[in-house]
Design a protein around this motif. Structure first.
Motif, PDB file in Angstrom:
ATOM      1  N   GLN A 102       1.157  -1.221   0.052  1.00 21.53           N
ATOM      2  CA  GLN A 102      -0.151  -0.062   0.213  1.00 21.53           C
ATOM      3  C   GLN A 102       1.448   0.937  -0.150  1.00 21.53           C
ATOM      4  O   GLN A 102       1.544   0.789   1.081  1.00 21.53           O
ATOM      5  N   SER A 160      -2.925  -5.515  -9.712  1.00 21.11           N
ATOM      6  CA  SER A 160      -3.671  -5.730  -8.543  1.00 21.11           C
ATOM      7  C   SER A 160      -4.845  -5.054  -8.287  1.00 21.11           C
ATOM      8  O   SER A 160      -5.925  -6.417  -7.729  1.00 21.11           O
ATOM      9  N   GLU A 161      -5.102  -4.280  -8.803  1.00 21.10           N
ATOM     10  CA  GLU A 161      -6.649  -3.536  -8.365  1.00 21.10           C
ATOM     11  C   GLU A 161      -7.527  -4.209  -8.913  1.00 21.10           C
ATOM     12  O   GLU A 161      -8.834  -5.115  -8.934  1.00 21.10           O
ATOM     13  N   ASN A 162      -6.772  -4.986 -10.333  1.00 26.58           N
ATOM     14  CA  ASN A 162      -7.339  -5.717 -11.305  1.00 26.58           C
ATOM     15  C   ASN A 162      -7.850  -7.129 -11.047  1.00 26.58           C
ATOM     16  O   ASN A 162      -9.302  -7.377 -11.574  1.00 26.58           O
ATOM     17  N   TYR A 183      -8.454  -8.303  -8.611  1.00 24.80           N
ATOM     18  CA  TYR A 183      -9.433  -8.411  -7.503  1.00 24.80           C
ATOM     19  C   TYR A 183     -10.604  -8.182  -7.951  1.00 24.80           C
ATOM     20  O   TYR A 183     -11.622  -9.216  -7.694  1.00 24.80           O
ATOM     21  N   ASN A 211      -3.132   3.256  -4.105  1.00 29.75           N
ATOM     22  CA  ASN A 211      -3.552   1.759  -4.598  1.00 29.75           C
ATOM     23  C   ASN A 211      -5.291   2.009  -4.204  1.00 29.75           C
ATOM     24  O   ASN A 211      -6.313   1.890  -4.674  1.00 29.75           O
ATOM     25  N   GLN A 212      -5.442   3.230  -3.075  1.00 26.57           N
ATOM     26  CA  GLN A 212      -7.303   3.391  -2.884  1.00 26.57           C
ATOM     27  C   GLN A 212      -7.472   4.309  -3.810  1.00 26.57           C
ATOM     28  O   GLN A 212      -8.667   4.369  -4.548  1.00 26.57           O
ATOM     29  N   GLU A 239      -8.193   2.257  -6.902  1.00 21.81           N
ATOM     30  CA  GLU A 239      -9.413   1.439  -6.380  1.00 21.81           C
ATOM     31  C   GLU A 239     -11.007   2.141  -7.224  1.00 21.81           C
ATOM     32  O   GLU A 239     -11.939   1.467  -7.003  1.00 21.81           O
TER      33      GLU A 239
END
Length: 301
Positions: free
Chosen positions: A75, A105-107, A109, A226-227, A230
């Motif tokens: 993060q 990473s976000e993809n 999830y 990261n947020q 997202e």
């Protein structure tokens, strides 16, 4: 039986399953299965027949179940600034390299949830859903802003599946580059906001310097980069302004074609007051960077 087919295909085709060891085993003169002994040729024919009997649809579906692993990354609480010891082009590349693992990473999830939903829809058709499964589906419907949702409705489930899908990395990177000036904008530095995202909550944002008199919006502030990514992905996957983007992506999925970033970019006319000019700007930025990415990500997923 469907998952047995996937397993069998993995053994035969995947280099990651140590095929040499496997084939060394089946190349013995005889192989014992239960109480019977079969020769190599008969066993090989049997395996081929097992695969052939499945329909083309099953094979196509199998490809949808490949990427199930969540890609974990650190993060990041700030965007790295430009280094004075590097050229402008090197700093730009550093920014791209910084973002790519986070986007991946976000993809991952999202894809993990998409595959889970596909599996649960299949289970629902067979009447095999339990309470935890139902709660999971309902919670995802809330997260993706589907109201008056019913998990028993095929139409609602299909609509939810349309929203739970990934955005091409090249498009994400290009919008981040435009909206944050490659991470050098004040919003990027002060709020980890790479995409110009807004909020109506004063506690969750900062006042932009050029906000019009009487305007009440704020620039969203994020604890981590990261947020920020997202929330950007969730925005594209839920806001009515990007319905055309999701429709184009759904069309690619239904024809089993790779999702093309340039086509999806056409659905971003409402992201900026510039409209079509903004879309052309995104497309030029994607074209600029698609060859500088060192993996086969560029414009299709």
């Amino acid at each position: 039986m469907f998952f047995e087919t996937i397993f069998l295909l993995d053994i035969i085709t995947s280099k990651k399953v140590c095929p040499q060891i496997f084939f060394n085993k089946i190349n013995h003169e005889k192989i014992k299965i239960g109480d019977k002994v079969y020769r190599n040729k008969l066993f090989s024919i049997l395996m081929i027949l097992i695969i052939v009997v499945f329909t083309v649809t099953d094979i196509v579906h199998a490809s949808q179940f490949k990427e199930t692993i969540i890609y974990e990354v650190e993060q990041f609480t700030s965007v790295p600034g430009f280094s004075k010891t590097l050229t402008y082009e090197q700093n730009v590349q550093s920014f791209l390299d910084f973002l790519r693992p986070i986007i991946k990473s976000e993809n991952s999830y999202i894809m993990h949830d998409r595959i889970k939903l596909i599996n649960l829809i299949t289970s629902l058709e067979k009447g095999n859903l339990d309470v935890d499964d139902i709660n999971w589906i309902n919670n995802k419907a809330i997260y993706y802003k589907l109201y008056n949702f019913s998990y028993t409705s095929k139409e609602d489930l299909s609509y939810l599946l349309t929203r739970i899908d990934v955005i091409p990395e090249l498009m994400v990177i290009s919008q981040a580059a435009i909206e944050s000036a490659y991470g050098t904008s004040g919003f990027a530095k002060r709020a980890n906001n790479l995409f110009g995202m807004r909020t109506m909550s004063q506690s969750r944002g900062i006042i932009p310097k050029k906000r019009s008199e009487g305007a009440k919006f704020y620039v969203a502030k994020y604890e981590t980069v990261n947020q920020s990514i997202e929330c950007y992905l969730r925005n594209l996957n839920t806001h009515n302004a990007y319905y055309d983007l999701r429709k184009n992506r759904k069309d690619f999925r239904e024809t089993n074609e790779p999702v093309d970033a340039y086509t999806l970019a056409n659905g971003l006319t409402k992201y900026s007051a510039e409209g079509d000019i903004y879309v052309q700007k995104i497309r030029r930025t994607m074209k600029k960077h698609e060859n500088s990415l060192d993996e086969d990500i560029p414009n299709k997923i």
